[in-house]
Design a protein around this motif. Sequence first.
Motif, PDB file in Angstrom:
ATOM      1  N   LEU A   1       0.841  -1.251  -0.070  1.00  0.00           N
ATOM      2  CA  LEU A   1      -0.035   0.164   0.086  1.00  0.00           C
ATOM      3  C   LEU A   1       0.887   1.371  -0.002  1.00  0.00           C
ATOM      4  O   LEU A   1       1.864   1.221   0.584  1.00  0.00           O
ATOM      5  N   THR A   2       0.488   2.480  -0.514  1.00  0.00           N
ATOM      6  CA  THR A   2       1.101   3.458  -0.259  1.00  0.00           C
ATOM      7  C   THR A   2       0.681   4.034   0.988  1.00  0.00           C
ATOM      8  O   THR A   2       0.021   3.708   1.605  1.00  0.00           O
ATOM      9  N   ASP A   3       1.647   5.201   1.146  1.00  0.00           N
ATOM     10  CA  ASP A   3       1.509   5.662   2.471  1.00  0.00           C
ATOM     11  C   ASP A   3       0.150   6.231   2.759  1.00  0.00           C
ATOM     12  O   ASP A   3      -0.666   6.146   3.931  1.00  0.00           O
ATOM     13  N   ASP A   4      -0.575   6.959   1.824  1.00  0.00           N
ATOM     14  CA  ASP A   4      -1.984   7.559   1.831  1.00  0.00           C
ATOM     15  C   ASP A   4      -2.749   6.308   1.888  1.00  0.00           C
ATOM     16  O   ASP A   4      -4.039   6.637   2.810  1.00  0.00           O
ATOM     17  N   GLN A   5      -2.719   5.347   1.147  1.00  0.00           N
ATOM     18  CA  GLN A   5      -3.709   4.115   1.416  1.00  0.00           C
ATOM     19  C   GLN A   5      -3.557   3.435   2.805  1.00  0.00           C
ATOM     20  O   GLN A   5      -4.729   2.910   3.411  1.00  0.00           O
ATOM     21  N   ARG A   6      -2.373   3.361   3.027  1.00  0.00           N
ATOM     22  CA  ARG A   6      -2.304   2.615   4.573  1.00  0.00           C
ATOM     23  C   ARG A   6      -2.779   3.346   5.388  1.00  0.00           C
ATOM     24  O   ARG A   6      -3.420   3.003   6.459  1.00  0.00           O
ATOM     25  N   GLU A   7      -2.695   4.664   5.671  1.00  0.00           N
ATOM     26  CA  GLU A   7      -3.320   5.685   6.486  1.00  0.00           C
ATOM     27  C   GLU A   7      -4.928   5.649   6.486  1.00  0.00           C
ATOM     28  O   GLU A   7      -5.505   5.382   7.547  1.00  0.00           O
ATOM     29  N   ALA A   8      -5.272   5.731   5.177  1.00  0.00           N
ATOM     30  CA  ALA A   8      -6.728   5.516   4.993  1.00  0.00           C
ATOM     31  C   ALA A   8      -7.216   4.029   5.551  1.00  0.00           C
ATOM     32  O   ALA A   8      -8.439   3.945   6.215  1.00  0.00           O
ATOM     33  N   PHE A   9      -6.475   3.031   5.399  1.00  0.00           N
ATOM     34  CA  PHE A   9      -7.025   1.640   5.694  1.00  0.00           C
ATOM     35  C   PHE A   9      -6.879   1.612   7.420  1.00  0.00           C
ATOM     36  O   PHE A   9      -7.892   0.998   7.633  1.00  0.00           O
ATOM     37  N   GLU A  10      -5.781   2.186   7.803  1.00  0.00           N
ATOM     38  CA  GLU A  10      -5.744   2.086   9.386  1.00  0.00           C
ATOM     39  C   GLU A  10      -7.094   2.929  10.007  1.00  0.00           C
ATOM     40  O   GLU A  10      -7.514   2.414  11.039  1.00  0.00           O
ATOM     41  N   GLU A  11      -7.049   4.043   9.645  1.00  0.00           N
ATOM     42  CA  GLU A  11      -8.562   4.789  10.005  1.00  0.00           C
ATOM     43  C   GLU A  11      -9.648   4.073   9.860  1.00  0.00           C
ATOM     44  O   GLU A  11     -10.279   4.088  10.776  1.00  0.00           O
ATOM     45  N   GLU A  12      -9.686   3.784   8.709  1.00  0.00           N
ATOM     46  CA  GLU A  12     -11.356   2.977   8.493  1.00  0.00           C
ATOM     47  C   GLU A  12     -11.407   1.593   9.404  1.00  0.00           C
ATOM     48  O   GLU A  12     -12.442   1.234   9.904  1.00  0.00           O
ATOM     49  N   LEU A  13     -10.132   0.949   9.463  1.00  0.00           N
ATOM     50  CA  LEU A  13     -10.209  -0.417  10.126  1.00  0.00           C
ATOM     51  C   LEU A  13     -10.519   0.242  11.909  1.00  0.00           C
ATOM     52  O   LEU A  13     -11.676  -0.724  12.441  1.00  0.00           O
ATOM     53  N   ALA A  14     -10.094   1.270  12.248  1.00  0.00           N
ATOM     54  CA  ALA A  14     -10.430   1.521  13.775  1.00  0.00           C
ATOM     55  C   ALA A  14     -11.852   1.975  13.802  1.00  0.00           C
ATOM     56  O   ALA A  14     -12.567   1.603  14.633  1.00  0.00           O
ATOM     57  N   ALA A  15     -12.281   2.393  12.855  1.00  0.00           N
ATOM     58  CA  ALA A  15     -13.773   2.961  12.690  1.00  0.00           C
ATOM     59  C   ALA A  15     -14.782   1.489  12.492  1.00  0.00           C
ATOM     60  O   ALA A  15     -15.779   1.284  13.255  1.00  0.00           O
ATOM     61  N   ALA A  16     -14.193   0.308  11.929  1.00  0.00           N
ATOM     62  CA  ALA A  16     -14.829  -0.817  11.666  1.00  0.00           C
ATOM     63  C   ALA A  16     -15.032  -1.698  12.913  1.00  0.00           C
ATOM     64  O   ALA A  16     -15.996  -2.031  13.377  1.00  0.00           O
ATOM     65  N   ILE A  17     -13.881  -1.402  13.853  1.00  0.00           N
ATOM     66  CA  ILE A  17     -13.882  -1.932  15.036  1.00  0.00           C
ATOM     67  C   ILE A  17     -14.831  -1.497  16.229  1.00  0.00           C
ATOM     68  O   ILE A  17     -15.560  -2.172  16.955  1.00  0.00           O
ATOM     69  N   GLU A  18     -14.994  -0.242  15.821  1.00  0.00           N
ATOM     70  CA  GLU A  18     -16.220   0.437  16.801  1.00  0.00           C
ATOM     71  C   GLU A  18     -17.546   0.145  16.365  1.00  0.00           C
ATOM     72  O   GLU A  18     -18.397  -0.042  17.222  1.00  0.00           O
ATOM     73  N   GLU A  19     -17.706   0.330  14.993  1.00  0.00           N
ATOM     74  CA  GLU A  19     -18.968  -0.230  14.534  1.00  0.00           C
ATOM     75  C   GLU A  19     -19.351  -1.642  14.762  1.00  0.00           C
ATOM     76  O   GLU A  19     -20.575  -1.866  15.182  1.00  0.00           O
ATOM     77  N   GLU A  20     -18.457  -2.500  14.749  1.00  0.00           N
ATOM     78  CA  GLU A  20     -18.735  -3.841  15.047  1.00  0.00           C
ATOM     79  C   GLU A  20     -19.179  -3.799  16.581  1.00  0.00           C
ATOM     80  O   GLU A  20     -20.355  -4.663  17.037  1.00  0.00           O
ATOM     81  N   ALA A  21     -18.669  -2.953  17.393  1.00  0.00           N
ATOM     82  CA  ALA A  21     -18.779  -3.337  18.734  1.00  0.00           C
ATOM     83  C   ALA A  21     -20.491  -2.713  19.038  1.00  0.00           C
ATOM     84  O   ALA A  21     -21.194  -3.383  19.895  1.00  0.00           O
ATOM     85  N   GLU A  22     -20.958  -1.726  18.232  1.00  0.00           N
ATOM     86  CA  GLU A  22     -22.195  -1.081  18.445  1.00  0.00           C
ATOM     87  C   GLU A  22     -23.234  -2.261  17.804  1.00  0.00           C
ATOM     88  O   GLU A  22     -24.217  -2.439  18.454  1.00  0.00           O
ATOM     89  N   LEU A  23     -22.980  -2.933  16.711  1.00  0.00           N
ATOM     90  CA  LEU A  23     -23.556  -3.836  16.057  1.00  0.00           C
ATOM     91  C   LEU A  23     -23.921  -5.068  17.096  1.00  0.00           C
ATOM     92  O   LEU A  23     -25.099  -5.675  17.182  1.00  0.00           O
ATOM     93  N   TRP A  24     -22.720  -5.591  17.827  1.00  0.00           N
ATOM     94  CA  TRP A  24     -23.033  -6.406  18.765  1.00  0.00           C
ATOM     95  C   TRP A  24     -24.089  -6.226  19.835  1.00  0.00           C
ATOM     96  O   TRP A  24     -24.824  -7.075  20.138  1.00  0.00           O
ATOM     97  N   GLU A  25     -23.814  -4.994  20.346  1.00  0.00           N
ATOM     98  CA  GLU A  25     -24.908  -4.668  21.480  1.00  0.00           C
ATOM     99  C   GLU A  25     -26.235  -4.778  20.990  1.00  0.00           C
ATOM    100  O   GLU A  25     -27.276  -5.073  21.745  1.00  0.00           O
ATOM    101  N   GLU A  26     -26.353  -4.141  19.748  1.00  0.00           N
ATOM    102  CA  GLU A  26     -27.787  -4.246  19.150  1.00  0.00           C
ATOM    103  C   GLU A  26     -28.305  -5.462  18.891  1.00  0.00           C
ATOM    104  O   GLU A  26     -29.507  -5.869  19.202  1.00  0.00           O
TER     105      GLU A  26
END
Length: 346
Positions: A267-292
Amino acid sequence: MGTTARGAAALAGAAVLALSGCSAGTGAPASAGGSGESASTADRVLRVAFNQPENHPQYIALDNMGDRLAEATGGALDIEVYPNETLGAQRETIELVQSGGLDMAYVAGPLLENFNPDFVAFNLPFTFDSQEHQRETLNDPEIVSDLYSSLDDEGIHVLGAFHGGVRSVYTSTGPVNTPEDLAGQKIRVIESDTNIEMMRLMGGSGTPMGQGEVYTAIQSGVLDGGENNELIYANLKHAEIAPYYSYTRHLMFPDYLIANPGMLESLTDDQREAFEEELAAAIEEEAELWEEQVTEAVATAEAAGAQFNEVDEEAFRTAIEPLIEQSLAGKDTARELHDAVTAAAE
């Protein structure tokens, strides 16, 4: 499974990938995966193996991550999740990731103990006090960065940890309040010596069995119950034949998203930064979905006749302490990791 069988399964998974488009990471568009959705138009599609259906919180979170990643990278990257073991069981998909035939895979925490025993630190009973505690500590670089990169030379890098549910005991015989209530009861557990010993210390008799056989085994009296999270309990209709769900909350496995290190390096530096940011958001979203979904699962189980009760949790914690000490004995790094996680809850 023997080496030959595992290799054959890995090759079968690779064949599925080949039939659905070019190999992962080639930059060619991918055709539809197991979800039946249309092909992504991204320049590069990162393929992920998953062993659960499309309505699972982990599938939804990563699928949504792909949409955001495509937008953030201007269509350079997308993610395609293959559900329902389309590419094989988790052990086989680990091999595909190692070989570079697959970009990523979700795998249960205990499987990584086969590669580095220090992962046991996060698979022991009563390690985490809550879903939030698990999510924050197992995605804290100060605690886990060395462990998560420890398998890079073997073609495995842990990208992050997702919540996999909180396991409790359920039976056909009546509510459980203390370890004494499980005396003489045969409870289905995951097939491992650790889990068999765990159930013995909890007062019952741990009986390994494939998940697909549990309903009939309880119904026929071969088993008295099982231990799992509310989603599995409700979705597999175990409430119909084991209506007493007792909140022992004894185990909280993480599920890891793993990748071949070469994927990250490409991945390019920009792609990796975007990937890591969106992964962190996915981990948070999964937590909310579990509770629901847990709330929905409890309502579904209650409609089928389930009764939920709290237990004497301290009695179970005390009973299981010997297993924790035994599992960490002689493993200095694992003990340090376990101590760091438990200290974070204080």
